[in-house]
Write an enzyme that holds these catalytic residues in place. Structure first.
Site, PDB file in Angstrom:
ATOM      1  N   SER A   1       0.896  -1.140  -0.206  1.00  0.00           N
ATOM      2  CA  SER A   1      -0.045   0.084  -0.212  1.00  0.00           C
ATOM      3  C   SER A   1       0.732   1.446   0.474  1.00  0.00           C
ATOM      4  O   SER A   1       0.328   1.896  -0.039  1.00  0.00           O
ATOM      5  CB  SER A   1      -1.239  -0.243   1.631  1.00  0.00           C
ATOM      6  OG  SER A   1      -1.701  -1.022   1.105  1.00  0.00           O
TER       7      SER A   1
ATOM      8  N   HIS B   1       0.240   4.007   4.620  1.00  0.00           N
ATOM      9  CA  HIS B   1      -0.381   4.795   4.118  1.00  0.00           C
ATOM     10  C   HIS B   1       0.527   6.207   3.853  1.00  0.00           C
ATOM     11  O   HIS B   1       0.743   7.198   2.432  1.00  0.00           O
ATOM     12  CB  HIS B   1      -1.758   4.710   3.922  1.00  0.00           C
ATOM     13  CG  HIS B   1      -1.890   3.466   4.291  1.00  0.00           C
ATOM     14  ND1 HIS B   1      -3.275   2.865   4.053  1.00  0.00           N
ATOM     15  CD2 HIS B   1      -1.620   2.011   3.471  1.00  0.00           C
ATOM     16  CE1 HIS B   1      -3.493   1.673   4.104  1.00  0.00           C
ATOM     17  NE2 HIS B   1      -2.540   1.028   3.252  1.00  0.00           N
TER      18      HIS B   1
END
Length: 273
Positions: A134, A186
């Site tokens: 991610s 993230h």
């Protein structure tokens, strides 16, 4: 009617290859019953244990099928970057800066952990273990949002997001849908993505990409050898610890939910990146 899949794969060779690699690694992890603690990145194992190879293994590893499908679906949509050579992107750009995103986002995650542990005394971040692609996905979302704000991000073939808002929309979406999702991971990808898109990180070409890749392989192999994670008979590293002192062992559970470090057992936490 859309294009046949084979044509789309040929138009996105780099992202298709990464999807294939991540899927094979996921299959291998399931086959071997490997857990988060075996492949994931934590401050304790990387910074204190010297297992720097985890920066790479954590990025390409997924333990959960849902996690894999979400990341690979987003990555497939972001493969449009490979088709935008006319605005300075393209396949080479994609390969060069994927390498940068993998390494720098992993190092930034460790930097955030270090700050939380040393500055704010939050010991939770010492043993939290992160896995997943991610960081790179969020980095490419950010780059595409800056370079091509009119693009759309398609998830699972049903959800379409304006790319200009996709990084932060996806950050909120994953936090709701996947409670274990790593906000720090993230966010690290988004920060590195903006640094690339705004020209703060620039100058990557084939020479620097190959040089960087060579150093990554060297550090990866040496750290594997040094930490005893792999037997490499052709490399010899002198021990730096006193053999008369008692050693500290690592006992990792196979279900990926607990991590025991040191002499006394301590509970670890898994973070999905």
């Amino acid at each position: 009617m859309g294009k046949p899949l084979i044509y789309e794969i040929l138009e996105k060779p780099a992202s298709s290859s990464v999807i294939g690699i991540c899927s094979l690694i996921w299959f291998f992890i399931q086959k071997r019953n490997t857990g988060y603690s075996d492949v994931g990145l934590s401050y304790e194992t990387a910074m204190e244990g010297g297992q720097y190879w985890r920066i790479i293994t954590s990025a390409f590893s997924h333990v959960s099928l849902v996690h894999l499908v979400f990341n690979m679906s987003a990555l497939w949509s972001l493969g449009v970057v490979e088709q935008l050579g006319q605005i300075g992107l393209g396949v080479e750009y994609y390969l060069h800066y994927t390498l940068v995103l993998v390494v720098l986002s992993g190092l930034l995650v460790l930097g955030f952990y270090h700050m939380m542990i040393q500055k704010f005394k939050v010991e939770y971040f010492r043993r939290v273990t992160a896995v997943g692609y991610s960081c790179v996905v969020f980095g490419w979302m950010t780059i595409l949002a800056t370079k091509q704000p009119s693009s759309k991000l398609n998830l699972f073939g049903v959800l379409s997001l304006p790319i200009s808002f996709a990084p932060f929309e996806s950050l909120i979406f994953t936090s709701i849908m996947v409670p274990q999702a790593s906000f720090i991971g993230h966010l690290s990808g988004i920060i590195v993505g903006y640094s690339i898109a705004w020209g703060l990180i620039y100058g990557m070409n084939n020479y620097w990409a190959i040089t960087m890749f060579g150093w990554i392989v060297l550090v990866f192999v040496l750290s594997l050898k040094r930490t005893g994670s792999m037997e490499l008979r052709f490399i010899e590293i002198e021990p730096v610890t006193d053999p008369s002192l008692p050693s500290v062992g690592v006992i990792a559970s196979r279900n990926g939910r607990t991590l025991h470090m040191g002499v006394l057992p301590r509970r670890g936490v898994a973070d999905i990146v």
